[in-house]
Write a protein that holds these residues in place. Structure first.
Motif, PDB file in Angstrom:
ATOM      1  N   THR A   1     -24.036   7.219  64.160  1.00  0.00           N
ATOM      2  CA  THR A   1     -24.921   6.225  63.559  1.00  0.00           C
ATOM      3  C   THR A   1     -24.893   6.404  62.052  1.00  0.00           C
ATOM      4  O   THR A   1     -24.905   7.525  61.549  1.00  0.00           O
ATOM      5  CB  THR A   1     -26.348   6.378  64.094  1.00  0.00           C
ATOM      6  OG1 THR A   1     -26.339   6.165  65.513  1.00  0.00           O
ATOM      7  CG2 THR A   1     -27.286   5.377  63.443  1.00  0.00           C
TER       8      THR A   1
ATOM      9  N   SER B   1     -20.267   2.062  68.668  1.00  0.00           N
ATOM     10  CA  SER B   1     -19.852   2.405  70.025  1.00  0.00           C
ATOM     11  C   SER B   1     -18.448   1.888  70.255  1.00  0.00           C
ATOM     12  O   SER B   1     -17.887   1.186  69.401  1.00  0.00           O
ATOM     13  CB  SER B   1     -20.830   1.826  71.051  1.00  0.00           C
ATOM     14  OG  SER B   1     -20.875   0.422  70.955  1.00  0.00           O
TER      15      SER B   1
ATOM     16  N   SER C   1     -30.165   1.147  59.964  1.00  0.00           N
ATOM     17  CA  SER C   1     -29.307   1.929  60.857  1.00  0.00           C
ATOM     18  C   SER C   1     -28.184   1.050  61.368  1.00  0.00           C
ATOM     19  O   SER C   1     -28.359  -0.150  61.562  1.00  0.00           O
ATOM     20  CB  SER C   1     -30.112   2.468  62.045  1.00  0.00           C
ATOM     21  OG  SER C   1     -31.163   3.300  61.635  1.00  0.00           O
TER      22      SER C   1
ATOM     23  N   THR D   1     -25.566   1.470  64.532  1.00  0.00           N
ATOM     24  CA  THR D   1     -25.114   2.250  65.680  1.00  0.00           C
ATOM     25  C   THR D   1     -23.737   1.765  66.101  1.00  0.00           C
ATOM     26  O   THR D   1     -23.537   0.564  66.320  1.00  0.00           O
ATOM     27  CB  THR D   1     -26.094   2.106  66.847  1.00  0.00           C
ATOM     28  OG1 THR D   1     -27.393   2.541  66.420  1.00  0.00           O
ATOM     29  CG2 THR D   1     -25.652   2.948  68.029  1.00  0.00           C
TER      30      THR D   1
ATOM     31  N   LYS E   1     -24.422  11.196  66.858  1.00  0.00           N
ATOM     32  CA  LYS E   1     -24.781   9.898  67.412  1.00  0.00           C
ATOM     33  C   LYS E   1     -23.907   8.764  66.885  1.00  0.00           C
ATOM     34  O   LYS E   1     -24.053   7.615  67.317  1.00  0.00           O
ATOM     35  CB  LYS E   1     -26.249   9.594  67.110  1.00  0.00           C
ATOM     36  CG  LYS E   1     -27.222  10.576  67.757  1.00  0.00           C
ATOM     37  CD  LYS E   1     -28.646  10.202  67.445  1.00  0.00           C
ATOM     38  CE  LYS E   1     -29.620  11.157  68.123  1.00  0.00           C
ATOM     39  NZ  LYS E   1     -31.039  10.812  67.820  1.00  0.00           N
TER      40      LYS E   1
END
Length: 125
Positions: free
Chosen positions: A78, A25, A21, A23, A76
């Motif tokens: 992701t 931001s 994964s 992630t 998300k």
């Protein structure tokens, strides 16, 4: 600025599977594409896959085609890398990277502007 954090690496036997994964931001609205690269000890960084955030598609390196699949959770932000039929030669640190300029040369690491810290994948024989 965009931040990327990889997770999901580990030790797996040959023939097994792992899902990584990434992630994201920060200013994710500026992302054109996110890619996975990998680097094994003593080797150059290698392109693995890319997914374009406008939905226009994905690409894969020759060594992983048919075994790896990249996807994205658009809510998300992701990115996932599903790795199947793993081989010892897949052992490497896997990095997630973001392209915020949309240059187009998706398989070249210098095209990417932000990088995660990497996650180790080790495949035992």
């Amino acid at each position: 600025q965009v931040q990327l954090v990889e997770s999901g690496g580990g030790l797996v036997q040959a023939g097994g599977s792992l899902r990584l994964s990434c992630t994201t931001s920060g200013r994710t609205v500026s992302i054109f594409a996110t890619a996975w690269f990998r680097q094994a000890p003593g080797k150059e960084r290698e392109f693995v896959s890319v997914i374009r955030w406008d939905g226009s598609g994905t690409n894969y390196g020759d060594s992983v085609k048919g075994r790896f699949a990249v996807s994205r959770d658009t809510i998300k932000n992701t990115i996932f890398l599903q790795m199947n039929s793993l081989k010892p030669e897949d052992t490497a640190v896997y990095y997630c990277a973001a392209d915020v300029y949309g240059r187009g040369y998706y398989d070249r690491d210098y095209e990417y502007d932000f990088w995660g810290q990497g996650t180790q994948v080790t495949v035992s024989s």
